[in-house]
Scaffold this motif. Structure first.
Motif, PDB file in Angstrom:
ATOM      1  N   ILE A 568      12.772  59.665  -1.093  1.00 19.86           N
ATOM      2  CA  ILE A 568      12.717  60.916  -0.318  1.00 19.86           C
ATOM      3  C   ILE A 568      13.587  61.982  -0.971  1.00 19.86           C
ATOM      4  O   ILE A 568      13.192  63.160  -1.059  1.00 19.86           O
ATOM      5  CB  ILE A 568      13.159  60.645   1.133  1.00 19.86           C
ATOM      6  N   LYS A 569      14.760  61.589  -1.447  1.00 16.54           N
ATOM      7  CA  LYS A 569      15.653  62.558  -2.095  1.00 16.54           C
ATOM      8  C   LYS A 569      15.013  63.126  -3.354  1.00 16.54           C
ATOM      9  O   LYS A 569      15.109  64.333  -3.624  1.00 16.54           O
ATOM     10  CB  LYS A 569      16.977  61.870  -2.423  1.00 16.54           C
ATOM     11  N   GLN A 570      14.351  62.298  -4.144  1.00 15.44           N
ATOM     12  CA  GLN A 570      13.680  62.785  -5.349  1.00 15.44           C
ATOM     13  C   GLN A 570      12.568  63.767  -4.999  1.00 15.44           C
ATOM     14  O   GLN A 570      12.422  64.819  -5.648  1.00 15.44           O
ATOM     15  CB  GLN A 570      13.124  61.605  -6.142  1.00 15.44           C
ATOM     16  N   ASP A 571      11.784  63.442  -3.977  1.00 17.88           N
ATOM     17  CA  ASP A 571      10.723  64.361  -3.559  1.00 17.88           C
ATOM     18  C   ASP A 571      11.300  65.675  -3.048  1.00 17.88           C
ATOM     19  O   ASP A 571      10.752  66.757  -3.327  1.00 17.88           O
ATOM     20  CB  ASP A 571       9.868  63.697  -2.476  1.00 17.88           C
ATOM     21  N   GLN A 572      12.400  65.608  -2.305  1.00 17.47           N
ATOM     22  CA  GLN A 572      13.025  66.836  -1.820  1.00 17.47           C
ATOM     23  C   GLN A 572      13.529  67.699  -2.971  1.00 17.47           C
ATOM     24  O   GLN A 572      13.350  68.921  -2.965  1.00 17.47           O
ATOM     25  CB  GLN A 572      14.180  66.488  -0.874  1.00 17.47           C
ATOM     26  N   MET A 573      14.157  67.070  -3.961  1.00 18.53           N
ATOM     27  CA  MET A 573      14.647  67.823  -5.115  1.00 18.53           C
ATOM     28  C   MET A 573      13.498  68.462  -5.881  1.00 18.53           C
ATOM     29  O   MET A 573      13.608  69.603  -6.348  1.00 18.53           O
ATOM     30  CB  MET A 573      15.443  66.891  -6.029  1.00 18.53           C
ATOM     31  N   MET A 574      12.386  67.757  -6.015  1.00 15.98           N
ATOM     32  CA  MET A 574      11.240  68.316  -6.734  1.00 15.98           C
ATOM     33  C   MET A 574      10.687  69.539  -6.012  1.00 15.98           C
ATOM     34  O   MET A 574      10.423  70.577  -6.630  1.00 15.98           O
ATOM     35  CB  MET A 574      10.162  67.245  -6.880  1.00 15.98           C
ATOM     36  N   VAL A 575      10.534  69.428  -4.685  1.00 17.20           N
ATOM     37  CA  VAL A 575      10.029  70.572  -3.914  1.00 17.20           C
ATOM     38  C   VAL A 575      11.013  71.730  -3.967  1.00 17.20           C
ATOM     39  O   VAL A 575      10.628  72.899  -4.130  1.00 17.20           O
ATOM     40  CB  VAL A 575       9.750  70.144  -2.457  1.00 17.20           C
ATOM     41  N   PHE A 576      12.298  71.422  -3.867  1.00 19.27           N
ATOM     42  CA  PHE A 576      13.330  72.458  -3.846  1.00 19.27           C
ATOM     43  C   PHE A 576      13.385  73.184  -5.187  1.00 19.27           C
ATOM     44  O   PHE A 576      13.539  74.409  -5.234  1.00 19.27           O
ATOM     45  CB  PHE A 576      14.680  71.827  -3.512  1.00 19.27           C
ATOM     46  N   GLN A 577      13.273  72.453  -6.301  1.00 20.12           N
ATOM     47  CA  GLN A 577      13.335  73.078  -7.617  1.00 20.12           C
ATOM     48  C   GLN A 577      12.065  73.858  -7.946  1.00 20.12           C
ATOM     49  O   GLN A 577      12.118  74.893  -8.603  1.00 20.12           O
ATOM     50  CB  GLN A 577      13.584  72.003  -8.679  1.00 20.12           C
ATOM     51  N   GLN A 578      10.946  73.372  -7.475  1.00 19.04           N
ATOM     52  CA  GLN A 578       9.688  74.016  -7.830  1.00 19.04           C
ATOM     53  C   GLN A 578       9.415  75.260  -7.005  1.00 19.04           C
ATOM     54  O   GLN A 578       8.923  76.261  -7.525  1.00 19.04           O
ATOM     55  CB  GLN A 578       8.538  73.021  -7.676  1.00 19.04           C
ATOM     56  N   PHE A 579       9.769  75.211  -5.697  1.00 18.31           N
ATOM     57  CA  PHE A 579       9.435  76.321  -4.822  1.00 18.31           C
ATOM     58  C   PHE A 579      10.651  77.106  -4.330  1.00 18.31           C
ATOM     59  O   PHE A 579      10.492  78.090  -3.613  1.00 18.31           O
ATOM     60  CB  PHE A 579       8.648  75.814  -3.608  1.00 18.31           C
ATOM     61  N   GLY A 580      11.861  76.660  -4.690  1.00 17.66           N
ATOM     62  CA  GLY A 580      13.052  77.403  -4.328  1.00 17.66           C
ATOM     63  C   GLY A 580      13.514  77.145  -2.910  1.00 17.66           C
ATOM     64  O   GLY A 580      12.878  76.426  -2.137  1.00 17.66           O
ATOM     65  N   PRO A 581      14.662  77.754  -2.538  1.00 18.36           N
ATOM     66  CA  PRO A 581      15.214  77.521  -1.191  1.00 18.36           C
ATOM     67  C   PRO A 581      14.392  78.144  -0.075  1.00 18.36           C
ATOM     68  O   PRO A 581      14.607  77.836   1.090  1.00 18.36           O
ATOM     69  CB  PRO A 581      16.614  78.146  -1.277  1.00 18.36           C
ATOM     70  N   GLN A 582      13.474  79.051  -0.399  1.00 20.34           N
ATOM     71  CA  GLN A 582      12.660  79.678   0.644  1.00 20.34           C
ATOM     72  C   GLN A 582      11.428  78.874   1.003  1.00 20.34           C
ATOM     73  O   GLN A 582      10.597  79.334   1.789  1.00 20.34           O
ATOM     74  CB  GLN A 582      12.227  81.091   0.200  1.00 20.34           C
ATOM     75  N   ASN A 583      11.276  77.669   0.439  1.00 18.24           N
ATOM     76  CA  ASN A 583      10.072  76.888   0.721  1.00 18.24           C
ATOM     77  C   ASN A 583      10.079  76.419   2.170  1.00 18.24           C
ATOM     78  O   ASN A 583      11.144  76.195   2.766  1.00 18.24           O
ATOM     79  CB  ASN A 583       9.983  75.696  -0.242  1.00 18.24           C
ATOM     80  N   PRO A 584       8.887  76.257   2.770  1.00 19.99           N
ATOM     81  CA  PRO A 584       8.822  75.865   4.194  1.00 19.99           C
ATOM     82  C   PRO A 584       8.899  74.360   4.438  1.00 19.99           C
ATOM     83  O   PRO A 584       8.712  73.922   5.569  1.00 19.99           O
ATOM     84  CB  PRO A 584       7.447  76.399   4.612  1.00 19.99           C
ATOM     85  N   VAL A 585       9.168  73.566   3.403  1.00 21.43           N
ATOM     86  CA  VAL A 585       9.125  72.112   3.542  1.00 21.43           C
ATOM     87  C   VAL A 585      10.518  71.509   3.591  1.00 21.43           C
ATOM     88  O   VAL A 585      10.857  70.755   4.507  1.00 21.43           O
ATOM     89  CB  VAL A 585       8.309  71.486   2.389  1.00 21.43           C
ATOM     90  N   VAL A 586      11.358  71.823   2.613  1.00 18.52           N
ATOM     91  CA  VAL A 586      12.668  71.198   2.470  1.00 18.52           C
ATOM     92  C   VAL A 586      13.730  72.275   2.329  1.00 18.52           C
ATOM     93  O   VAL A 586      13.550  73.233   1.566  1.00 18.52           O
ATOM     94  CB  VAL A 586      12.707  70.259   1.242  1.00 18.52           C
ATOM     95  N   GLY A 587      14.810  72.122   3.083  1.00 14.91           N
ATOM     96  CA  GLY A 587      15.945  73.020   2.995  1.00 14.91           C
ATOM     97  C   GLY A 587      17.235  72.244   2.825  1.00 14.91           C
ATOM     98  O   GLY A 587      17.250  71.012   2.694  1.00 14.91           O
ATOM     99  N   ILE A 588      18.348  72.936   2.864  1.00 14.80           N
ATOM    100  CA  ILE A 588      19.655  72.302   2.717  1.00 14.80           C
ATOM    101  C   ILE A 588      19.944  71.334   3.861  1.00 14.80           C
ATOM    102  O   ILE A 588      20.458  70.231   3.627  1.00 14.80           O
ATOM    103  CB  ILE A 588      20.742  73.381   2.587  1.00 14.80           C
ATOM    104  N   PRO A 589      19.633  71.661   5.123  1.00 19.49           N
ATOM    105  CA  PRO A 589      19.906  70.688   6.192  1.00 19.49           C
ATOM    106  C   PRO A 589      19.149  69.381   6.014  1.00 19.49           C
ATOM    107  O   PRO A 589      19.700  68.297   6.257  1.00 19.49           O
ATOM    108  CB  PRO A 589      19.461  71.436   7.461  1.00 19.49           C
ATOM    109  N   GLU A 590      17.879  69.454   5.571  1.00 23.94           N
ATOM    110  CA  GLU A 590      17.108  68.227   5.397  1.00 23.94           C
ATOM    111  C   GLU A 590      17.677  67.381   4.253  1.00 23.94           C
ATOM    112  O   GLU A 590      17.758  66.149   4.363  1.00 23.94           O
ATOM    113  CB  GLU A 590      15.647  68.563   5.118  1.00 23.94           C
TER     114      GLU A 590
END
Length: 723
Positions: A568-590
């Motif tokens: 899950i952490k790897q998937d979150q990092m991938m989404v965060f790096q690809q779409f940035g902190p404004q993405n609607p899927v993963v944020g800092i709290p998650e």
């Protein structure tokens, strides 16, 4: 006209009575009858089973008494009686006194898994919001109730005791109540004015000047000590010994029980603290002559039966009884308190709910009290104890054989001396005077049967070394998936017991604590929960929220959970790096939640030591602020631009070559078309020339033929002659 008879019962004198809600006397008789029946159910049915199970747990049974494995007598009139006087002789002469502890082994093997499941980071039960906007409030209320149970009270020890009672004695009980404690605080002030003193007293209505503390100092001010009382309602949680509980023998569920009571000896000081007059309590003082000590309490506390102090307690009972006290034809839940052996009612008021929770590990359908792990293993312990004693006795006889002596020629004192290497004096031939009987050891034939009994116990309880991941035979040369399958398969029974405990006792306990918090004085507390400080207003909680049990309770081992969280952490990092902190899927709290769960599995509770918990406003600013590119991002962007330029150039070259090739193809097609047209015209001209030559030749032929057929001319002056 009086209401028709609803219930018929008998009082202590055996006189039939009729329960008439409109008659206070019959109402009291009815309460007394319910209490008496619940006490009889406790003493005659429940207590003997618990007494036997507890003795098996502590290895007191089975004994070697010839009259039976144990005594059915539970009530011991002599408080100074010893275990030997109660249980009889512990062992016989020259026999093995070994007692197998299968009951205790099974229970102690299951307890760690249960405690791990209930003390994990995820919630065992949670409050359910009634609408989407209520979800944050439900989560906050769930965290607050968990804090009250685990932090304000000894939650771990309370659950451990309830689980142990349920696994051993069929039932475990927990009660809760609100304790309105009075805390007195004193503050000393030096060199203040009288105006300041008046302001301090006006701020707190309970504040007052401690007598004798007001002193005039040399600076013109006063030194004073102010005393104030602060009331803090605290929700208390406490385990209840099963022998102090009273239940309805006809109840099918705990919520529908007609009577639930807690009866025990309470000191007068504690009763006066509850608000009862001391004179009233003194009328029901107990003495040692009427004390009845059960073996359960004496096993837990052997010193209880050795007291010589004067009795200073009162038999005090708290009862939740469903009875029609107002005569409206509907039985209401009443909270009734009694004192003394005759159950004198000293308090009677309506109640909203039963403030007890019953934990059961193996419920039986359509009845209140279920089975325990001890019920599944008592016979195994009894059989293994007897067989092991036989094995040890056979081994003892083979090691120390019987001695055969001729008493006429042998010194009997020497023969009876069992010291190693002792001399036996005899006259004559020693072989004719002393002989040793050879006893073969036959205990090894019982070992396969003992292994079979262990297998039977494993099938009954689901507990084995494989369940703890310790069976080398099952785990040798196995893949990780195979190992997890073996462990999870063996732990299914423990997970089932955990789910039953959550559904039977913990749900009622959690719901009861929540309602106790909401129904009492509203509080505002700032607490540090899950690594962050938050202010909790209990007045904002919705009292109508229900409680649900986590359906994934106990699923998966720590290894599987850690691997899942890492993915899950790897998937979150991938989404965060690809779409940035404004993405609607993963944020800092998650992402912080994932890290928190991983640290919880690693038994690291202080997450704030390694990661900060940002404020929501800070997170919003971070998401809205433009992100400064780092070196890796710049290099990646430059590489991207270079690849993009090369790609564009390659695409341009490819397009140019395609256009040039298309033009060349068109030119070749035009040239070929012109060549084909020229050749066709040339052929046409040639064909026209040939056709003209042919016409000329034909004309010449015609002319020649005409000349050949034309008449010859005659000479001049005369005609030619006729034919």
């Amino acid at each position: 006209m009086a209401i028709e008879r609803l219930f018929t019962f008998k009082d202590g004198s055996g006189t039939p009575q009729t329960y008439d809600p409109g008659d206070p006397d019959t109402y009291k008789y009815f309460i007394h009858a319910l209490i008496t029946d619940s006490r009889d159910y406790e003493n005659s049915v429940l207590a003997p089973k618990r007494d036997e199970a507890q003795k098996y747990y502590y290895g007191m049974l089975p004994t070697m008494g010839v009259t039976g494995p144990y005594s059915d007598t539970l009530i011991v009139e002599d408080p100074n009686a010893t275990y030997e006087e109660i249980l009889g002789p512990a062992e016989g002469p020259s026999k093995s006194s070994f007692v197998s502890t299968d009951v205790r082994d099974a229970i102690l093997m299951m307890l760690p898994s249960l405690v791990r499941i209930f003390a994990a980071s995820e919630n065992v039960v949670s409050l359910v919001p009634r609408s989407p906007p209520d979800e944050p409030m439900a989560e906050q209320a769930t965290n607050y109730v968990n804090y009250v149970f685990w932090q304000d009270n000894a939650g771990f020890l309370t659950l451990y005791g309830a689980f142990k009672d349920a696994l051993t004695l069929k039932t475990g009980f927990v009660k809760w109540w609100t304790d309105n404690t009075h805390e007195t605080k004193r503050k000393q002030f030096v060199n203040i004015t009288m105006e300041q003193l008046q302001m301090l007293l006006a701020e707190d209505p309970t504040a007052s000047v401690l007598p004798g503390s007001l002193v005039q100092n040399d600076n013109g001010g006063v030194d004073v000590t102010i005393e104030g009382r602060q009331n803090k309602p605290v929700t208390r949680v406490e385990g209840v010994p099963p022998e102090e509980m009273r239940l309805d023998r006809y109840a099918r569920t705990f919520a529908q029980s007609r009577i639930v009571g807690h009866e025990r000896i309470v000191s007068i000081d504690e009763l006066t603290k509850m608000g009862y007059p001391r004179d009233l309590c003194a009328n029901y003082l107990q003495t040692q002559d009427v004390h009845n000590f059960t073996m359960e309490a004496m096993i837990r506390n052997p010193g209880r039966g050795m007291s010589t102090r004067v009795g200073d307690g009162v038999m005090y009972g708290e009862w939740y009884i469903r009875a029609d006290s107002d005569g409206d034809g509907v039985a209401e839940l009443r909270y009734i308190c009694t004192m003394g052996e005759a159950h004198a009612i000293v308090r009677d008021e309506p109640a909203n709910r039963i403030k007890f929770a019953l934990f059961s590990c193996d419920p039986i359908s359509h009845t209140l009290v279920g089975d325990s792990i001890a019920d599944l293993t008592v016979d195994i312990q009894r059989i293994k104890t007897n067989m092991t004693r036989g094995v040890l006795d056979s081994l003892a006889e083979s090691i120390n054989p019987k001695t055969v002596v001729n008493e006429l020629v042998t010194n009997l004192d020497d023969a009876l001396n069992d010291d190693l290497g002792a001399v036996i004096r005899t006259r004559g031939d020693p072989s004719a005077a002393v002989q040793f009987a050879t006893t073969p050891f036959v205990g090894q034939q019982a070992l396969p049967v003992l292994e079979y009994l262990d297998a039977v116990q494993q099938r009954r309880t689901g507990l084995s070394d494989a369940a703890r991941g310790l069976d080398p035979k099952a785990l040798q040369s196995s893949t990780m998936i195979g190992v997890e399958a073996v462990i999870n398969g063996q732990q299914e029974r423990t997970e089932l017991v955990a789910r039953v405990l959550a559904e039977t006792g913990f749900r009622d306990l959690f719901h009861g604590l929540f309602n106790e918090i909401v129904e009492n004085e509203n509080q505002s507390r700032t607490l540090r929960i899950n690594g962050s400080w938050q202010t909790y207003h209990t007045s904002m909680f919705d009292a109508d929220m229900s409680v649900e049990v986590n359906p994934t309770l106990g699923k998966g081992s720590d290894t599987v959970r850690m691997m899942t969280l890492q993915q899950i952490k790897q998937d979150q990092m991938m989404v965060f790096q690809q779409f940035g902190p404004q993405n609607p899927v993963v944020g800092i709290p998650e992402m912080l939640n994932t890290i928190t769960d991983m640290l919880e599995i690693a038994n690291i509770k202080n997450v704030g030591r390694y990661f900060k918990t940002p404020d929501p406003q800070v997170i919003q600013q971070m998401q809205s602020a433009p992100k400064e590119p780092d070196a890796m991002t710049i290099a990646a962007r430059a590489n991207y631009e270079r690849v993009k330029s090369q790609t564009a150039k390659a695409m341009g070259d490819q397009q140019f070559n395609a256009q040039k090739q298309a033009q060349d193809e068109a030119f070749r097609r035009d040239k070929l078309a012109q060549q084909q047209a020229y050749e066709a015209e040339k052929i046409r001209v040639q064909e026209a020339g040939l056709a003209l030559d042919h016409q000329v030749d034909m004309a010449q032929v015609v002319v020649d033929m005409a000349k050949a057929t034309a008449p010859k001319p005659t000479p001049s002056g005369g005609d030619l002659p006729e034919g």
